[in-house]
Design a protein around this motif. Structure first.
Motif, PDB file in Angstrom:
ATOM      1  N   LEU A  38      -4.772 -10.134  16.006  1.00 37.48           N
ATOM      2  CA  LEU A  38      -4.902  -8.877  15.275  1.00 37.48           C
ATOM      3  C   LEU A  38      -6.097  -8.907  14.325  1.00 37.48           C
ATOM      4  CD1 LEU A  38      -3.366  -6.154  14.780  1.00 37.48           C
ATOM      5  CD2 LEU A  38      -2.300  -7.306  12.841  1.00 37.48           C
ATOM      6  N   PRO A  39      -7.004  -7.925  14.416  1.00 33.44           N
ATOM      7  CA  PRO A  39      -8.111  -7.862  13.457  1.00 33.44           C
ATOM      8  C   PRO A  39      -7.553  -7.701  12.037  1.00 33.44           C
ATOM      9  CG  PRO A  39      -8.505  -6.375  15.296  1.00 33.44           C
ATOM     10  CD  PRO A  39      -7.086  -6.862  15.422  1.00 33.44           C
ATOM     11  N   GLY A  40      -8.178  -8.344  11.092  1.00 34.22           N
ATOM     12  CA  GLY A  40      -7.733  -8.258   9.711  1.00 34.22           C
ATOM     13  C   GLY A  40      -6.814  -9.390   9.287  1.00 34.22           C
ATOM     14  N   PRO A  79       0.368  -7.043  -3.464  1.00 28.74           N
ATOM     15  CA  PRO A  79       0.671  -6.682  -2.066  1.00 28.74           C
ATOM     16  C   PRO A  79      -0.441  -7.157  -1.134  1.00 28.74           C
ATOM     17  CG  PRO A  79       1.062  -4.823  -3.524  1.00 28.74           C
ATOM     18  CD  PRO A  79       0.381  -5.883  -4.351  1.00 28.74           C
ATOM     19  N   GLY A  80      -0.034  -7.693   0.005  1.00 33.16           N
ATOM     20  CA  GLY A  80      -0.989  -8.141   1.007  1.00 33.16           C
ATOM     21  C   GLY A  80      -1.383  -9.595   0.914  1.00 33.16           C
ATOM     22  N   VAL A  81      -1.050 -10.257  -0.193  1.00 29.56           N
ATOM     23  CA  VAL A  81      -1.395 -11.672  -0.331  1.00 29.56           C
ATOM     24  C   VAL A  81      -0.467 -12.528   0.532  1.00 29.56           C
ATOM     25  CG1 VAL A  81      -1.522 -13.617  -1.940  1.00 29.56           C
ATOM     26  CG2 VAL A  81      -2.392 -11.373  -2.617  1.00 29.56           C
ATOM     27  N   LEU A  82       0.808 -12.187   0.537  1.00 23.47           N
ATOM     28  CA  LEU A  82       1.802 -12.876   1.359  1.00 23.47           C
ATOM     29  C   LEU A  82       2.461 -11.837   2.245  1.00 23.47           C
ATOM     30  CD1 LEU A  82       3.644 -15.323   2.078  1.00 23.47           C
ATOM     31  CD2 LEU A  82       5.140 -14.545   0.234  1.00 23.47           C
ATOM     32  N   GLY A  99       9.654 -13.247   0.220  1.00 21.31           N
ATOM     33  CA  GLY A  99       8.817 -12.089  -0.053  1.00 21.31           C
ATOM     34  C   GLY A  99       9.297 -11.323  -1.274  1.00 21.31           C
ATOM     35  N   GLU A 100      10.600 -11.198  -1.399  1.00 28.92           N
ATOM     36  CA  GLU A 100      11.166 -10.510  -2.562  1.00 28.92           C
ATOM     37  C   GLU A 100      10.848 -11.265  -3.847  1.00 28.92           C
ATOM     38  OE1 GLU A 100      15.281 -10.223  -1.556  1.00 28.92           O
ATOM     39  OE2 GLU A 100      14.941  -8.695  -0.028  1.00 28.92           O
ATOM     40  N   MET A 101      10.958 -12.581  -3.808  1.00 24.80           N
ATOM     41  CA  MET A 101      10.650 -13.384  -4.991  1.00 24.80           C
ATOM     42  C   MET A 101       9.165 -13.317  -5.326  1.00 24.80           C
ATOM     43  SD  MET A 101      13.092 -16.752  -4.722  1.00 24.80           S
ATOM     44  CE  MET A 101      12.846 -17.107  -2.982  1.00 24.80           C
ATOM     45  N   ALA A 102       8.315 -13.329  -4.311  1.00 20.93           N
ATOM     46  CA  ALA A 102       6.871 -13.242  -4.543  1.00 20.93           C
ATOM     47  C   ALA A 102       6.515 -11.908  -5.196  1.00 20.93           C
ATOM     48  CB  ALA A 102       6.117 -13.420  -3.234  1.00 20.93           C
ATOM     49  N   ALA A 103       7.111 -10.839  -4.721  1.00 14.94           N
ATOM     50  CA  ALA A 103       6.859  -9.516  -5.306  1.00 14.94           C
ATOM     51  C   ALA A 103       7.369  -9.458  -6.744  1.00 14.94           C
ATOM     52  CB  ALA A 103       7.518  -8.427  -4.456  1.00 14.94           C
ATOM     53  N   ALA A 104       8.550 -10.007  -6.974  1.00 13.93           N
ATOM     54  CA  ALA A 104       9.118 -10.008  -8.324  1.00 13.93           C
ATOM     55  C   ALA A 104       8.273 -10.838  -9.282  1.00 13.93           C
ATOM     56  CB  ALA A 104      10.554 -10.538  -8.296  1.00 13.93           C
ATOM     57  N   ALA A 105       7.603 -11.874  -8.746  1.00 11.50           N
ATOM     58  CA  ALA A 105       6.752 -12.728  -9.579  1.00 11.50           C
ATOM     59  C   ALA A 105       5.395 -12.090  -9.839  1.00 11.50           C
ATOM     60  CB  ALA A 105       6.573 -14.089  -8.914  1.00 11.50           C
TER      61      ALA A 105
END
Length: 93
Positions: free
Chosen positions: A35-37, A15-18, A5-11
């Motif tokens: 869970l709805p959504g 937000p919300g995709v992963l 998650g940290e690497m995805a954010a840094a790349a």
């Protein structure tokens, strides 16, 4: 792994995709399946738990990706830090 998650954010992944959820399957996993959504559930783990995930998601016809029977999935890209990838493969991340 939270590091993913940290690497995805840094790349720059929006937000919300992963979303990475940690916790026991009976609590965190069961909630995700209903869970709805939540548009799709991807699960890596045992065949028995995969069956429960699929059954729980079937009520809402929620798409599911299952990687069953493996202990630890790990994808290593060409530009990954090799020593860290080897450590994660041996000991988990």
């Amino acid at each position: 792994c939270l590091a993913l998650g940290e690497m995805a954010a840094a790349a720059g992944l929006p937000p919300g995709v992963l979303n990475i959820v940690t916790g026991l399957g009976t609590e965190a996993g069961a909630a995700l399946c209903t869970l709805p959504g939540v548009d799709k559930v991807a699960f890596t783990g045992s065949l028995a738990t995969g069956r429960r995930v699929m059954a729980a998601c079937a009520g809402d016809v929620r798409p599911v990706s299952l990687e069953l029977g493996g202990k630890s999935v790990l994808v290593v890209f060409d530009d990954a830090p090799l020593e860290q990838a080897v450590e994660w493969a041996m000991f988990g991340c």
